[in-house]
Design a protein around this motif. Sequence first.
Motif, mmCIF file in Angstrom:
data_model
loop_
_atom_site.group_PDB
_atom_site.id
_atom_site.type_symbol
_atom_site.label_atom_id
_atom_site.label_comp_id
_atom_site.label_asym_id
_atom_site.label_seq_id
_atom_site.Cartn_x
_atom_site.Cartn_y
_atom_site.Cartn_z
ATOM 1 N N ARG A 1 8.338 2.778 -13.546
ATOM 2 C CA ARG A 1 7.899 3.167 -12.209
ATOM 3 C C ARG A 1 6.405 2.925 -12.121
ATOM 4 O O ARG A 1 5.691 3.039 -13.126
ATOM 5 C CB ARG A 1 8.184 4.645 -11.939
ATOM 6 N N LEU B 1 2.567 3.759 -11.354
ATOM 7 C CA LEU B 1 1.816 5.004 -11.477
ATOM 8 C C LEU B 1 1.709 5.703 -10.125
ATOM 9 O O LEU B 1 1.861 6.921 -10.016
ATOM 10 C CB LEU B 1 0.421 4.705 -12.038
ATOM 11 N N ARG B 2 1.452 4.912 -9.090
ATOM 12 C CA ARG B 2 1.484 5.394 -7.707
ATOM 13 C C ARG B 2 2.144 4.322 -6.862
ATOM 14 O O ARG B 2 1.865 3.133 -7.020
ATOM 15 C CB ARG B 2 0.067 5.683 -7.189
ATOM 16 N N SER B 3 2.996 4.745 -5.952
ATOM 17 C CA SER B 3 3.715 3.781 -5.114
ATOM 18 C C SER B 3 3.959 4.409 -3.746
ATOM 19 O O SER B 3 4.489 5.522 -3.656
ATOM 20 C CB SER B 3 5.046 3.395 -5.764
ATOM 21 N N ILE B 4 3.541 3.707 -2.685
ATOM 22 C CA ILE B 4 3.711 4.222 -1.331
ATOM 23 C C ILE B 4 4.157 3.099 -0.403
ATOM 24 O O ILE B 4 3.993 1.919 -0.706
ATOM 25 C CB ILE B 4 2.407 4.841 -0.769
ATOM 26 N N PHE C 1 -5.463 3.299 -2.206
ATOM 27 C CA PHE C 1 -5.840 3.178 -3.614
ATOM 28 C C PHE C 1 -5.700 1.715 -4.019
ATOM 29 O O PHE C 1 -5.101 0.905 -3.311
ATOM 30 C CB PHE C 1 -4.991 4.085 -4.510
ATOM 31 N N GLY D 1 -4.268 -1.451 -5.914
ATOM 32 C CA GLY D 1 -2.920 -1.771 -6.369
ATOM 33 C C GLY D 1 -2.520 -3.183 -5.999
ATOM 34 O O GLY D 1 -3.358 -4.039 -5.710
ATOM 35 N N ARG E 1 4.753 -2.441 0.808
ATOM 36 C CA ARG E 1 4.578 -1.387 -0.199
ATOM 37 C C ARG E 1 3.350 -1.697 -1.035
ATOM 38 O O ARG E 1 2.989 -2.864 -1.232
ATOM 39 C CB ARG E 1 5.802 -1.278 -1.103
ATOM 40 N N ASP F 1 1.762 -0.753 -4.819
ATOM 41 C CA ASP F 1 2.030 -0.177 -6.143
ATOM 42 C C ASP F 1 0.774 -0.243 -6.999
ATOM 43 O O ASP F 1 0.131 -1.294 -7.083
ATOM 44 C CB ASP F 1 3.154 -0.936 -6.852
ATOM 45 N N ASP F 2 0.466 0.871 -7.633
ATOM 46 C CA ASP F 2 -0.594 0.890 -8.635
ATOM 47 C C ASP F 2 0.052 0.624 -9.982
ATOM 48 O O ASP F 2 0.694 1.496 -10.571
ATOM 49 C CB ASP F 2 -1.297 2.257 -8.630
#
Length: 364
Positions: free
Chosen positions: A66, A68-71, A171, A173, A194, A196-197
């Motif tokens: 996954r 680390l950060r995902s929006i 952030f 990504g 999307r 993703d970091d």
Amino acid sequence: MTVWKQLLIVCLLAAAGYGGFTYYQHYTTSDEDESTERPARPILVETAHVESQMMVQSVEAVGTTRALRSISIVPLVSGRIVSLEISPGQAVEVGDVLAQLDDRIAQADLAEAQARLTEQEQVLTRVRQLRETNAVSQASLDEVTARLAEANAQLDRMEQQLEDRTIRAPFSGVIGLNEIDLGARVDEGETLTRLDDLSQVIIEFSLPETLFAEIAIGQPISARSAAFPGRAFAGTVSAIDTRIDPTSRAFRARAIVPNPDGTLPAGMFMSLTLILSESENLVVPEEAIVFEAASTYVFVIVDDVAERRNVTTGQRQSAIVAINDGLQSGDEVVIRGLKRVRDGSQINRPDPTSETDQTVENGS
């Protein structure tokens, strides 16, 4: 036949029997003495030395990566996209503009709010001057002051609405696939793409409840993927669930793996090796261990003589066995030819310089 003849025959038979017995006993004893005096032939064996080696206790698991950060990147207001500054796989930094909505009406609303604020500031200045001469009441001054505060709030609201029409990266990504095209009208909350970091990835996996007391945050893990054969990704355990699933009798855990070059994507299947402990142990090849009834032993070579020595074994790993008790570092143990070896047997080792091939079979 007379009695004397019978006695004579008996005496002759007795003498012949005695002579034969004496002859047999003499020569049999001589053969045994010669056999005893002849030295036993040394047994040809292969040996190895007891050495110290780091042994790792580990457990296998599988998991999925996954980010680390995902929006999902979504607009906070509706409007038409007039600028789209993103493409799949693009790396962005925090604050970078990703998309711009048509903001002409928002610009007009902001200008109107600024004008209204200027007007209220001027009114407040005049009312204060009149209040100094008691030309207006204190209530009038309070009312104008409140209107000025209202104008300030309206200006802040218009500025925020204008800002909301510019969509920025929250952030740093990597951008995913676009879900919308330039010029399209989007509604509030509609996904554009999307973000993703992937500077680090999280791997979520499950372990049986029997390992709950052995896992701890910070323990090292090694992750592998079929997409990258021969490559291992190092990481550490970052989180452990506080609940055990009553159906599977397993608990979830998460590991975090550095991914500075973005090699690992989100959603990839991974095989994990979780290192529970590491310790230095005396080890021997597993071929040296003999199991007999309730005893476990090895044959140690001391001055070319085999000495049976009971041992206590521990962890097994990659064809070696840890020895917890019974041996010392540097001891020489037999690993081939064990079935012919007895306690006290004379031992011979293959000559590595000999041109003649000598094969030592473990079962011979």
